[in-house]
Write a protein that holds these residues in place. Sequence first.
Motif, PDB file in Angstrom:
ATOM      1  N   ARG A   7      33.594  36.705  38.533  1.00  0.00           N
ATOM      2  CA  ARG A   7      33.464  38.168  38.493  1.00  0.00           C
ATOM      3  C   ARG A   7      32.417  38.645  39.478  1.00  0.00           C
ATOM      4  O   ARG A   7      32.603  39.647  40.174  1.00  0.00           O
ATOM      5  CB  ARG A   7      33.115  38.623  37.080  1.00  0.00           C
ATOM      6  N   ARG A   8      31.297  37.919  39.554  1.00  0.00           N
ATOM      7  CA  ARG A   8      30.226  38.321  40.464  1.00  0.00           C
ATOM      8  C   ARG A   8      30.660  38.207  41.924  1.00  0.00           C
ATOM      9  O   ARG A   8      30.113  38.874  42.794  1.00  0.00           O
ATOM     10  CB  ARG A   8      28.988  37.452  40.225  1.00  0.00           C
ATOM     11  N   CYS A   9      31.635  37.341  42.185  1.00  0.00           N
ATOM     12  CA  CYS A   9      32.147  37.192  43.549  1.00  0.00           C
ATOM     13  C   CYS A   9      33.245  38.207  43.855  1.00  0.00           C
ATOM     14  O   CYS A   9      33.787  38.220  44.963  1.00  0.00           O
ATOM     15  CB  CYS A   9      32.697  35.778  43.746  1.00  0.00           C
ATOM     16  N   GLY A  10      33.579  39.028  42.852  1.00  0.00           N
ATOM     17  CA  GLY A  10      34.616  40.030  43.056  1.00  0.00           C
ATOM     18  C   GLY A  10      36.021  39.480  43.006  1.00  0.00           C
ATOM     19  O   GLY A  10      36.967  40.126  43.472  1.00  0.00           O
ATOM     20  N   ASP A  11      36.183  38.287  42.454  1.00  0.00           N
ATOM     21  CA  ASP A  11      37.505  37.660  42.391  1.00  0.00           C
ATOM     22  C   ASP A  11      37.609  36.885  41.088  1.00  0.00           C
ATOM     23  O   ASP A  11      37.244  35.715  41.019  1.00  0.00           O
ATOM     24  CB  ASP A  11      37.706  36.733  43.593  1.00  0.00           C
ATOM     25  N   THR A  12      38.092  37.534  40.032  1.00  0.00           N
ATOM     26  CA  THR A  12      38.159  36.874  38.720  1.00  0.00           C
ATOM     27  C   THR A  12      39.153  35.722  38.707  1.00  0.00           C
ATOM     28  O   THR A  12      39.180  34.940  37.761  1.00  0.00           O
ATOM     29  CB  THR A  12      38.532  37.886  37.624  1.00  0.00           C
ATOM     30  N   GLU A  67      32.040  34.453  34.677  1.00  0.00           N
ATOM     31  CA  GLU A  67      31.057  35.398  35.196  1.00  0.00           C
ATOM     32  C   GLU A  67      30.799  35.154  36.677  1.00  0.00           C
ATOM     33  O   GLU A  67      30.624  36.102  37.456  1.00  0.00           O
ATOM     34  CB  GLU A  67      29.759  35.295  34.408  1.00  0.00           C
ATOM     35  N   ARG A  87      39.043  33.424  40.989  1.00  0.00           N
ATOM     36  CA  ARG A  87      38.418  32.310  41.723  1.00  0.00           C
ATOM     37  C   ARG A  87      38.463  31.026  40.889  1.00  0.00           C
ATOM     38  O   ARG A  87      38.683  29.938  41.413  1.00  0.00           O
ATOM     39  CB  ARG A  87      36.972  32.667  42.064  1.00  0.00           C
ATOM     40  N   THR A 138      22.248  34.394  39.757  1.00  0.00           N
ATOM     41  CA  THR A 138      22.681  35.696  39.254  1.00  0.00           C
ATOM     42  C   THR A 138      23.356  35.549  37.895  1.00  0.00           C
ATOM     43  O   THR A 138      23.123  36.339  36.971  1.00  0.00           O
ATOM     44  CB  THR A 138      23.648  36.363  40.253  1.00  0.00           C
TER      45      THR A 138
END
Length: 347
Positions: A28-33, A25, A35, A181
């Motif tokens: 995902r929140r950073c826009g890079d799954t 998650e 990561r 978040t």
Amino acid sequence: MRIVILAPPGVQSLDVVGPAEVFWEAARRCGDTGRYDIQVMSTGQPSIGGTGQLRFLPDRTIFDSDEPIHTLLVAGDPSFQAIDPKVISWLRRRVPTVRRYGSICTGVFLLAAAGLLEGKRVTTHWECTPRFRKEYPHIDLEPDAIYVRDGKLITAAGVTAGIDLALALVEEDLGREVALTVARYMVMFVKRPGGQSQFSTHLVGQMSETSFIQKAQDFILANLERELHVDAIARNVGMSTRNFGRVFRHELGMTPLDFIIAARTDAARRLLEDTERPLQAIAKACGFGDVAAMRRAFAKTIGVTPNEYRARFQILRDHRSAFRTSDNALAAQLLGADNLSKAAIVS
């Protein structure tokens, strides 16, 4: 960053799923799954049976060729009986090569058996502390902490505490905003500091099997703002002070005074979370008398000051307010401003 979760047979399923969900998650929140590259590793089995009748298909086993690992976490098996020497050998080889490592629940026993906890502070699930102390008396165990960080090592109490551990690592990697978040998305009450107790006093208050002790706990919880003397509480339940203290400690593993301090701390936490009352008013309402006494209690039981604790919740309240404003604006667009008051919007 490759996150490897070593899952022994019989693994506590949430020890695997909880941290994995947090890392995924956060990415995902950073826009890079991508990561975080999250891998479940078995100790050799083609599939891993976990608690709750869940079964995991591992990405790799300890017998596969080595790959770089950023973070290695050893999950726990709540009913483990023996330690596989091959696992110990693998841990001894791999841990020195990783950036950070840790354990969840009984995973700490594997790290201890591998000699990787010398001079370190650790924690584990409260049910496992007697066994750990017996088998590894030279290791500094903090039996009541949710998680403990010591250099590149981080150990957690187990089950939901694995989520707290993962959130702490996300905060380290991606910042506090991302960690909060994720905690909010996972509908967590709060991203708990590691030093917080594994128990609340209200939960502990349900554990006694002796009606006299239950009555004493109820009295304490209902009268926190008053002066509470152990001898007076003992008389209130019809026991001698000495016998009351002995039975209380036997039933709950803490003294009556420790229970009073913990109960007052719990009450103060709720007021810090939900109100803007001054610290002195909170200290008085919870029976501490002054802010200094409350601060000492927080340092002992939670590991942060009252102001630091309140600041954590202020951030969450600010986020809720921002989301509520955003939700109301969206609802106004969808329903029309005249109908907004009729809509039940729950943030």
